[in-house]
Design an enzyme around this catalytic site. Structure first.
Site, PDB file in Angstrom:
ATOM      1  CG  ASP A 102     -11.362 -21.327  48.098  1.00  0.00           C
ATOM      2  OD1 ASP A 102     -11.462 -22.207  47.231  1.00  0.00           O
ATOM      3  OD2 ASP A 102     -10.480 -21.354  48.978  1.00  0.00           O
ATOM      4  N   GLY A 104     -16.952 -20.892  49.899  1.00  0.00           N
ATOM      5  CA  GLY A 104     -18.274 -20.283  50.026  1.00  0.00           C
ATOM      6  C   GLY A 104     -18.591 -19.850  51.446  1.00  0.00           C
TER       7      GLY A 104
HETATM    8  P1  IMP Z   1     -14.151 -18.857  51.132  1.00  0.00           P
HETATM    9  O1  IMP Z   1     -14.717 -18.415  52.441  1.00  0.00           O
HETATM   10  O2  IMP Z   1     -13.465 -20.181  51.249  1.00  0.00           O
HETATM   11  O3  IMP Z   1     -15.115 -18.822  49.988  1.00  0.00           O
HETATM   12  O4  IMP Z   1     -12.958 -17.900  50.797  1.00  0.00           O
HETATM   13  C1  IMP Z   1     -13.152 -16.648  50.358  1.00  0.00           C
HETATM   14  C2  IMP Z   1     -12.026 -15.735  50.789  1.00  0.00           C
HETATM   15  O5  IMP Z   1     -10.754 -16.415  50.858  1.00  0.00           O
HETATM   16  C3  IMP Z   1     -11.874 -14.669  49.759  1.00  0.00           C
HETATM   17  O6  IMP Z   1     -12.571 -13.527  50.192  1.00  0.00           O
HETATM   18  C4  IMP Z   1     -10.386 -14.436  49.708  1.00  0.00           C
HETATM   19  O7  IMP Z   1     -10.044 -13.404  50.588  1.00  0.00           O
HETATM   20  C5  IMP Z   1      -9.741 -15.697  50.201  1.00  0.00           C
HETATM   21  N1  IMP Z   1      -9.224 -16.529  49.105  1.00  0.00           N
HETATM   22  C6  IMP Z   1      -9.711 -17.706  48.681  1.00  0.00           C
HETATM   23  N2  IMP Z   1      -8.999 -18.197  47.658  1.00  0.00           N
HETATM   24  C7  IMP Z   1      -8.044 -17.285  47.399  1.00  0.00           C
HETATM   25  C8  IMP Z   1      -6.984 -17.210  46.405  1.00  0.00           C
HETATM   26  O8  IMP Z   1      -6.792 -18.079  45.545  1.00  0.00           O
HETATM   27  N3  IMP Z   1      -6.209 -16.104  46.467  1.00  0.00           N
HETATM   28  C9  IMP Z   1      -6.379 -15.127  47.398  1.00  0.00           C
HETATM   29  N4  IMP Z   1      -7.358 -15.142  48.309  1.00  0.00           N
HETATM   30  C10 IMP Z   1      -8.180 -16.216  48.322  1.00  0.00           C
END
Ligand code: IMP
Ligand code: MG
Length: 179
Positions: A102, A104
């Site tokens: 998402d 990152g």
């Molecule tokens: P980031 O750190 O923003 O890249 O988010 C990554 C983490 O957020 C992933 O490992 C997911 O656990 C959670 N996440 C992000 N977007 C979603 C979504 O649309 N559905 C469910 N979990 C999400």
């Protein structure tokens, strides 16, 4: 209470793509052994279970944890990681597998922390990547599907730990107020 909406990736598409990824990873890791697959809990558990059974390369499997509070908004400062369950990866070629990229922030943090454990190399794979959401510069080495900027559930991904069991990836929809 949100409800499960449109299916973005169905079971057949998931299976086909996991087959392809397993084949690509199998070739890539032929010369990168010994291999350790690290699953980022909890969201990647179904993806990893399917992927590792199709990977034609011997490998160890371990887990790390990452969690961040996600309600209507995302607070990147609220990211918690835990490598205490991970097996020793020193000198091993690590494949780090997460469910979704998402912002990152999660993947970038985990790569940095795993690098400190002195693996021979780190390769990253995510099942899903949300288009237009990355704020932390990290490109996963392998991506299953690019999806639009929607909150998604199923195939391991949750909303408050619900919906992980769904065999497909669907958008979560806010119920509109009855008129
Ligand atoms: P980031 O750190 O923003 O890249 O988010 C990554 C983490 O957020 C992933 O490992 C997911 O656990 C959670 N996440 C992000 N977007 C979603 C979504 O649309 N559905 C469910 N979990 C999400
Ligand atoms: Mg996660």
């Amino acid at each position: 209470m949100p409800t499960v909406g449109r299916i973005l990736v169905d079971e057949v598409q998931i299976k086909r793509r996991v087959d392809e990824l397993a084949a690509e990873l199998g070739s890539a890791f032929q010369s990168r052994q010994p291999m350790t697959v690290l699953a980022v809990l909890t969201g990647s558990f179904i993806f990893v279970a399917d992927l590792c059974r199709r990977l034609q390369i011997p490998h160890r499997i371990g887990v790390v944890r990452a969690s961040s509070y996600r309600g209507a908004t995302v607070d990147p400062s609220d990211l918690h990681t835990d490598l205490s369950l991970a097996p020793d990866v020193r000198g091993r070629h690590v494949l780090l597998v997460d469910d979704i990229l998402d912002t990152g922030a999660t993947l970038a943090r985990l790569v940095r922390e795993i690098a400190a454990l002195q693996p021979a190399s780190i390769t990253t794979a995510v099942l899903l990547r949300k288009i237009g959401r990355q704020t932390v510069p990290i490109e996963p080495d392998y991506v299953g599907f690019d999806i639009p900027d929607l909150f998604v559930v199923g195939y391991g991904l949750d909303y408050n730990d619900d919906y992980r069991h769904l065999p497909y990836i669907a958008a979560l929809e806010q119920e509109t107020a009855a008129t």
